[in-house]
Design a protein around this motif. Structure first.
Motif, mmCIF file in Angstrom:
data_model
loop_
_atom_site.group_PDB
_atom_site.id
_atom_site.type_symbol
_atom_site.label_atom_id
_atom_site.label_comp_id
_atom_site.label_asym_id
_atom_site.label_seq_id
_atom_site.Cartn_x
_atom_site.Cartn_y
_atom_site.Cartn_z
ATOM 1 N N LEU A 176 -5.216 -5.052 -26.218
ATOM 2 C CA LEU A 176 -6.463 -4.302 -25.975
ATOM 3 C C LEU A 176 -6.299 -3.196 -24.930
ATOM 4 N N LYS A 177 -5.340 -3.356 -24.057
ATOM 5 C CA LYS A 177 -5.121 -2.336 -23.018
ATOM 6 C C LYS A 177 -4.522 -1.074 -23.624
ATOM 7 N N GLU A 178 -3.939 -1.216 -24.847
ATOM 8 C CA GLU A 178 -3.267 -0.073 -25.481
ATOM 9 C C GLU A 178 -3.965 0.394 -26.744
ATOM 10 N N GLN A 179 -4.588 -0.536 -27.474
ATOM 11 C CA GLN A 179 -5.162 -0.209 -28.787
ATOM 12 C C GLN A 179 -6.521 -0.897 -28.899
ATOM 13 N N SER A 180 -7.390 -0.343 -29.752
ATOM 14 C CA SER A 180 -8.673 -1.030 -29.909
ATOM 15 C C SER A 180 -8.545 -2.203 -30.890
ATOM 16 N N ILE A 181 -9.391 -3.191 -30.658
ATOM 17 C CA ILE A 181 -9.474 -4.375 -31.528
ATOM 18 C C ILE A 181 -10.960 -4.590 -31.817
ATOM 19 N N TYR A 182 -11.251 -4.877 -33.077
ATOM 20 C CA TYR A 182 -12.642 -5.133 -33.461
ATOM 21 C C TYR A 182 -12.803 -6.568 -33.943
ATOM 22 N N GLY A 183 -13.878 -7.191 -33.511
ATOM 23 C CA GLY A 183 -14.283 -8.480 -34.071
ATOM 24 C C GLY A 183 -15.107 -8.179 -35.307
ATOM 25 N N TYR A 184 -14.805 -8.842 -36.404
ATOM 26 C CA TYR A 184 -15.504 -8.536 -37.667
ATOM 27 C C TYR A 184 -16.356 -9.733 -38.076
ATOM 28 N N ARG A 185 -17.657 -9.492 -38.213
ATOM 29 C CA ARG A 185 -18.560 -10.552 -38.685
ATOM 30 C C ARG A 185 -18.409 -10.664 -40.200
ATOM 31 N N PHE A 186 -17.623 -11.617 -40.621
ATOM 32 C CA PHE A 186 -17.329 -11.741 -42.059
ATOM 33 C C PHE A 186 -18.539 -12.288 -42.825
ATOM 34 N N LYS A 187 -18.542 -11.985 -44.113
ATOM 35 C CA LYS A 187 -19.555 -12.578 -44.993
ATOM 36 C C LYS A 187 -18.903 -13.742 -45.715
ATOM 37 N N GLY A 188 -19.532 -14.896 -45.648
ATOM 38 C CA GLY A 188 -18.955 -16.096 -46.235
ATOM 39 C C GLY A 188 -19.138 -17.247 -45.269
ATOM 40 N N GLN A 189 -18.644 -18.417 -45.658
ATOM 41 C CA GLN A 189 -18.783 -19.575 -44.779
ATOM 42 C C GLN A 189 -17.416 -20.082 -44.372
ATOM 43 N N ARG A 190 -17.387 -20.659 -43.179
ATOM 44 C CA ARG A 190 -16.118 -21.192 -42.676
ATOM 45 C C ARG A 190 -16.250 -22.709 -42.508
ATOM 46 N N PHE A 191 -15.252 -23.416 -43.011
ATOM 47 C CA PHE A 191 -15.187 -24.852 -42.774
ATOM 48 C C PHE A 191 -14.009 -25.123 -41.842
ATOM 49 N N ASP A 192 -14.256 -25.861 -40.785
ATOM 50 C CA ASP A 192 -13.179 -26.221 -39.868
ATOM 51 C C ASP A 192 -12.490 -27.463 -40.414
ATOM 52 N N CYS A 193 -11.476 -27.250 -41.244
ATOM 53 C CA CYS A 193 -10.788 -28.375 -41.888
ATOM 54 C C CYS A 193 -9.741 -29.016 -40.985
ATOM 55 N N GLY A 194 -9.673 -28.556 -39.735
ATOM 56 C CA GLY A 194 -8.828 -29.238 -38.754
ATOM 57 C C GLY A 194 -9.588 -30.412 -38.150
ATOM 58 N N ASP A 195 -10.821 -30.581 -38.602
ATOM 59 C CA ASP A 195 -11.717 -31.582 -38.048
ATOM 60 C C ASP A 195 -12.233 -32.440 -39.214
ATOM 61 N N LYS A 196 -12.358 -33.731 -39.001
ATOM 62 C CA LYS A 196 -12.711 -34.617 -40.122
ATOM 63 C C LYS A 196 -14.073 -34.275 -40.721
ATOM 64 N N THR A 197 -15.039 -33.920 -39.874
ATOM 65 C CA THR A 197 -16.371 -33.615 -40.401
ATOM 66 C C THR A 197 -16.333 -32.324 -41.214
ATOM 67 N N GLY A 198 -15.704 -31.287 -40.664
ATOM 68 C CA GLY A 198 -15.616 -30.007 -41.379
ATOM 69 C C GLY A 198 -14.880 -30.169 -42.701
ATOM 70 N N TYR A 199 -13.864 -31.014 -42.688
ATOM 71 C CA TYR A 199 -13.075 -31.263 -43.896
ATOM 72 C C TYR A 199 -13.948 -31.920 -44.970
ATOM 73 N N GLN A 200 -14.780 -32.872 -44.563
ATOM 74 C CA GLN A 200 -15.681 -33.520 -45.534
ATOM 75 C C GLN A 200 -16.715 -32.527 -46.058
ATOM 76 N N MET A 201 -17.182 -31.641 -45.171
ATOM 77 C CA MET A 201 -18.163 -30.627 -45.608
ATOM 78 C C MET A 201 -17.546 -29.717 -46.664
ATOM 79 N N ALA A 202 -16.296 -29.339 -46.439
ATOM 80 C CA ALA A 202 -15.610 -28.475 -47.411
ATOM 81 C C ALA A 202 -15.496 -29.180 -48.753
#
Ligand code: G1P
Length: 299
Positions: A245-271
């Motif tokens: 960031l000190k040299e180049q710009s970086i943008y956070g992008y609000r994506f369209k879609g849903q994310r499941f945290d499959c590193g977690d048992k609950t998120g994995y079941q939701m997926a």
């Protein structure tokens, strides 16, 4: 410059899913009928990625086999006229040379894992996909969206800057994520003025969390090579991005879609539940079952 390569760090031990992951890589756990890793690889292909690079470790060879051809299996399915299954098996096979592997010798963190792919990526922009973060191309209303990495590659081309996926999270959960310190907004993107890895609740600069999809310029490799240990004693990608960031710009992008945290048992079941409900044959039997069980579950 076109984004042609994607790095998928898959060296993690999957301790949260033990004992299931004792002999099976966590990325090979199925979500309905495909292993987790296949969703990330298909998302990369849908974004126009030509070469997928796995940063792997010992005991993870099943992933390479999964994307290889299976001539005997294919022949047997063909002879039996099981065309749908044959198609599913063929869809999982990569074209020769499309998937490369590099090993991370030591589990020294995400930043180190990405750095291990530097020679295979070379001097060009590239994507990173963390397969634990499963991106589902449906918005909250169920409407289909463009696959998330494709949205980000388009945004990279529009802004000619590094792009990282972000979403709003509960501020109490900030210590699970990289967090963006935001500046101005440009459409769906938010320019970052800082990035912090896993800030304790109450200290985060915003509630915009980094999710496991990145499109970065190759300069990150030089910075990763010099990056010392950060949160959790590991070499963090977020810390190297904060240097970038000190040299180049970086943008956070609000994506369209849903994310499941499959590193977690609950998120994995939701997926599993969300994707199972998409298949008519499964939904027809699963939905009445859920309705029938609900009173007992809520008690
Ligand atoms: C990693 C990154 C973190 C990011 C997260 C997204 O953390 O270090 O910045 O917010 O992925 O899932 P991990 O989940 O590997 O601890």
């Amino acid at each position: 410059m076109k984004v042609r390569k994607a790095v998928l760090p898959v060296a993690g031990m999957g301790t949260r899913f033990l004992p299931a992951t004792k002999a099976v890589p966590k990325e090979m756990l199925p979500v309905v009928d495909r292993p987790l890793i296949q969703y990330a690889v298909e998302e990369a292909w849908a974004a126009g990625i030509e070469q997928v690079i796995f940063v792997s470790s010992r005991g993870k060879d099943a992933m390479a086999d999964h994307f290889d051809r299976a001539p005997e299996l294919e022949r047997s399915l063909r002879e039996k006229g099981k065309d749908k299954l044959l198609q599913a098996v063929e869809n999982a096979s990569s074209r020769v040379g499309d998937i490369s592997m590099v090993r991370q010798d030591n589990p020294r963190g995400l930043g180190h894992a990405v750095w291990c792919a530097r020679e295979l990526v070379g001097n060009e922009p590239f994507a990173i996909l963390l397969p634990d973060d499963m991106m589902w191309n449906r918005d909250a209303s169920g409407a289909e969206t463009t696959p998330v990495l494709k949205q980000m590659v388009d945004e990279f081309e529009r802004l000619s800057s590094s792009i990282i996926a972000v979403m709003e999270v509960d501020p109490n959960q900030s210590d699970k994520y990289g967090v963006v310190d935001p500046m101005g907004e440009d459409g769906d993107s938010i320019q970052a003025k800082g990035l912090v890895e896993k800030p304790p609740a109450g200290t985060a600069p915003s509630n915009l969390a980094v999710i496991g999809r990145y499109v970065l310029t190759p300069r990150i490799f030089d910075l990763l090579g010099r990056q010392g240990a950060g949160a959790g004693g590991e070499i963090q990608l977020t810390d190297a991005m904060a240097q970038l960031l000190k040299e180049q710009s970086i943008y956070g992008y609000r994506f369209k879609g849903q994310r499941f945290d499959c590193g977690d048992k609950t998120g994995y079941q939701m997926a599993n539940l969300a994707l199972a409900m998409e298949q008519t044959e499964i939904r027809q039997r699963l939905l009445p079952f859920i309705k029938q069980q609900l009173p007992g579950w809520s008690a």
